[in-house]
Scaffold this motif. Structure first.
Motif, PDB file in Angstrom:
ATOM      1  N   TYR A 186      25.794 -25.489  -7.802  1.00  0.00           N
ATOM      2  CA  TYR A 186      27.044 -25.106  -8.440  1.00  0.00           C
ATOM      3  C   TYR A 186      26.994 -23.635  -8.851  1.00  0.00           C
ATOM      4  CZ  TYR A 186      28.071 -30.090  -8.767  1.00  0.00           C
ATOM      5  OH  TYR A 186      28.318 -31.409  -8.464  1.00  0.00           O
ATOM      6  N   PRO A 218      27.220 -29.398 -13.297  1.00  0.00           N
ATOM      7  CA  PRO A 218      28.294 -28.747 -14.049  1.00  0.00           C
ATOM      8  C   PRO A 218      28.015 -28.665 -15.551  1.00  0.00           C
ATOM      9  CG  PRO A 218      29.207 -30.273 -12.447  1.00  0.00           C
ATOM     10  CD  PRO A 218      27.732 -30.520 -12.476  1.00  0.00           C
ATOM     11  N   VAL A 421      35.120 -22.627  -9.628  1.00  0.00           N
ATOM     12  CA  VAL A 421      33.835 -23.330  -9.563  1.00  0.00           C
ATOM     13  C   VAL A 421      33.585 -23.733  -8.117  1.00  0.00           C
ATOM     14  CG1 VAL A 421      32.538 -25.380 -10.256  1.00  0.00           C
ATOM     15  CG2 VAL A 421      33.957 -24.188 -11.926  1.00  0.00           C
ATOM     16  N   ASN A 422      32.383 -23.425  -7.613  1.00  0.00           N
ATOM     17  CA  ASN A 422      31.988 -23.961  -6.316  1.00  0.00           C
ATOM     18  C   ASN A 422      31.431 -25.359  -6.507  1.00  0.00           C
ATOM     19  OD1 ASN A 422      30.954 -23.822  -3.380  1.00  0.00           O
ATOM     20  ND2 ASN A 422      29.162 -24.427  -4.564  1.00  0.00           N
ATOM     21  N   LEU A 423      31.986 -26.308  -5.745  1.00  0.00           N
ATOM     22  CA  LEU A 423      31.455 -27.663  -5.714  1.00  0.00           C
ATOM     23  C   LEU A 423      30.628 -27.845  -4.448  1.00  0.00           C
ATOM     24  CD1 LEU A 423      34.551 -29.869  -6.652  1.00  0.00           C
ATOM     25  CD2 LEU A 423      32.942 -28.717  -8.176  1.00  0.00           C
ATOM     26  N   ALA A 452      34.500 -30.666 -12.050  1.00  0.00           N
ATOM     27  CA  ALA A 452      33.200 -30.574 -11.388  1.00  0.00           C
ATOM     28  C   ALA A 452      32.245 -31.652 -11.898  1.00  0.00           C
ATOM     29  CB  ALA A 452      32.605 -29.185 -11.606  1.00  0.00           C
ATOM     30  N   TRP A 455      33.049 -34.939 -10.318  1.00  0.00           N
ATOM     31  CA  TRP A 455      32.608 -34.862  -8.916  1.00  0.00           C
ATOM     32  C   TRP A 455      31.090 -35.047  -8.832  1.00  0.00           C
ATOM     33  CZ3 TRP A 455      34.061 -35.167  -4.071  1.00  0.00           C
ATOM     34  CH2 TRP A 455      33.299 -34.576  -3.057  1.00  0.00           C
ATOM     35  N   HIS A 456      30.379 -34.414  -9.745  1.00  0.00           N
ATOM     36  CA  HIS A 456      28.921 -34.501  -9.750  1.00  0.00           C
ATOM     37  C   HIS A 456      28.469 -35.936  -9.998  1.00  0.00           C
ATOM     38  CE1 HIS A 456      24.850 -32.989 -10.181  1.00  0.00           C
ATOM     39  NE2 HIS A 456      24.730 -33.604 -11.350  1.00  0.00           N
TER      40      HIS A 456
END
Length: 469
Positions: A186, A218, A421-423, A452, A455-456
């Motif tokens: 991330y 995250p 944010v990069n996922l 995020a 998602w995590h």
């Protein structure tokens, strides 16, 4: 679980409970660096091991300073850490030792972090491929023949390779997003101004680059952002401390996500990038998010022209002293010379027009966020390329007309200071990682981190698919 597989907040809790000692963590960290850094080349200017072990033992004996107490961190080699070289990847500065900490580094130290060295970066952070004549190239832990991205490539690769559990980075043109996507971790570009830069030089005009956090979860991103953020009274722009970690719990059901894809064909994409992104977005529907295709909201070329004008203007300002000295100019990389030469050619009205284009795009984006809670784009337009390449010269048959055109997909957010944010978004056919940019309106940092975090919980790609080192 191996101590180095644990996330940073989990390690922090274990250190606080004295289930793990800072000395044990430091010993494991140094052993891991010795085992894999020779192949990856992510950590540079590593400090003496005996001195680091002594600091770790001292941390064990001292009252806790903050949640980073006893946790090893290496600083991106664009920032000053007292007593360590700050080469910026340039022969001009090779061997120069910092006399003091930059503001960001001082904040990390106050929270208890143990600074062990630096992470590798391209020369002056220019270009999203981490190589330089001082420290060499950083290789992708998922395929050592490929690039780790950049300019926070050393930080991302060190996280993926379990040499660090959390790291700082910086982002002007995707430097916290592209390497995070390519290393299955991330990375977050915060709302511009949330993390202050240095109180020196020109402080009003250039609102493009920002520091930000990188991590394997995250929650760790949020915790590190909370340490890094907060206004500096010596600077004209800024926000209060982010306070994101307490706000990332809760559902994301009902959030509306606008999928921008290839921006109506404006961004060429390598085979598999769009398919990988759409597969991740379909999975995201399981969180209760409403994912909708969004038409291109603004002319991509107008964003690009504004971006490259304002970027060259900013780079010319920061590197002018080196460029104006013929002896030191001869040591600069080609991309740096190109940027400064472009910036020198612009007159005042050219800069004004570029900033008007930026303003028009900001107004359009603000209206777009009345419909969508977040916008989604791939984190890069292609998979990690060969480490020997300087930069990609074409994507999907389309020629790239500059050293950084291949990263055009990151410019819509960068130009107007939006948080991203990069996922980690899974892997392609060759086993290489992919990422998604989740872009929100200014000030939506905590919301993006909440998305995020859910998602995590669903995917946990960093733990599920570590690199085969």
């Amino acid at each position: 679980m191996d101590i180095l597989e644990r996330e940073a907040l989990d390690l922090s809790a274990a250190l606080a409970a004295r289930e793990v000692s800072a000395a044990e963590l430091m010993e494991a960290t140094l052993a891991r660096i010795a085992a894999v850094n020779g192949a990856v080349n992510a950590i540079v200017s590593l400090r003496d091991g005996e001195a680091l072990m002594a600091e770790a033992r001292a941390a064990d004996a001292a009252p806790r300073q903050g949640w980073l107490h006893g946790i090893p961190i290496a600083i991106k080699d664009l920032a000053n850490a007292e007593g360590l070289p700050t080469s910026m990847g340039s022969p001009v500065f090779a061997g120069q030792v910092a006399a003091r900490d930059d503001l960001l580094v001082a904040r990390l130290r106050r929270a208890g972090a143990l600074i062990i060295g630096k992470t590798n970066t391209p020369e002056f952070g220019l270009g999203s491929h981490t190589f330089n004549p001082v420290h060499g190239a950083t290789r992708n832990p998922y395929d050592l023949t490929r690039s780790a991205g950049g300019s926070s490539g050393g930080a991302a690769a060190a996280l993926a390779a379990r040499m660090l559990c959390v790291a700082d980075g910086s982002d002007m043109m995707g430097s916290l997003r592209n390497p995070a996507g390519w290393n299955n971790v991330y990375g977050m570009r915060p709302t511009w101004g949330l993390v202050p830069g240095e109180p020196e030089g020109e402080m009003f005009l250039h609102q493009l680059a920002t520091a930000g956090p990188m991590a394997r979860s995250p929650a760790d991103l949020a915790a590190l952002l909370d340490v890094m953020s907060g206004a500096d009274p010596r600077q004209p722009h800024g926000f209060d401390q982010a306070d994101c970690l307490p706000r990332i719990g809760g559902s994301v059901g009902g959030l509306k996500l606008g999928w921008l894809g290839d921006w109506g064909g404006a961004f060429p994409m390598a085979e598999g990038i769009i398919a990988s992104s759409e597969a991740a977005l379909e999975q995201m529907g399981g969180l209760g998010c409403d994912v909708m295709a969004a038409p291109p909201p603004f002319a991509a070329e107008a964003i690009w022209e504004s971006w490259i004008t304002l970027r060259s203007f900013a780079v010319a300002g920061s590197l002018s002293a080196l460029y104006d000295d013929p002896a030191r100019r001869a040591l600069l990389k080609e991309a740096a010379i190109w940027e400064v030469a472009r910036g020198y050619r612009f007159d005042a009205m050219t800069i004004q027009r570029a900033s008007m284009q930026r303003s028009d795009w900001f107004r359009k984006a603000a209206a777009l966020f009345e419909t969508f809670d977040a916008l989604v784009l791939p984190s890069a337009q292609l998979w990690p390329f060969a480490v020997e390449e300087v930069h990609p010269e074409q994507i999907a048959g389309r020629e790239m007309d500059s050293y950084h055109r291949w990263m055009q997909v990151v410019t819509p957010a960068s130009l107007i200071g939006l948080p991203v944010v990069n996922l980690p978004a899974g892997f392609g056919a060759e086993g290489l990682p992919a990422g998604l940019q989740m872009i929100g309106p200014r000030g939506s940092d905590a919301l993006l981190l909440r998305l995020a975090a859910r998602w995590h919980e669903m995917t946990d790609w960093p733990q599920r698919r570590p690199p085969p080192l």
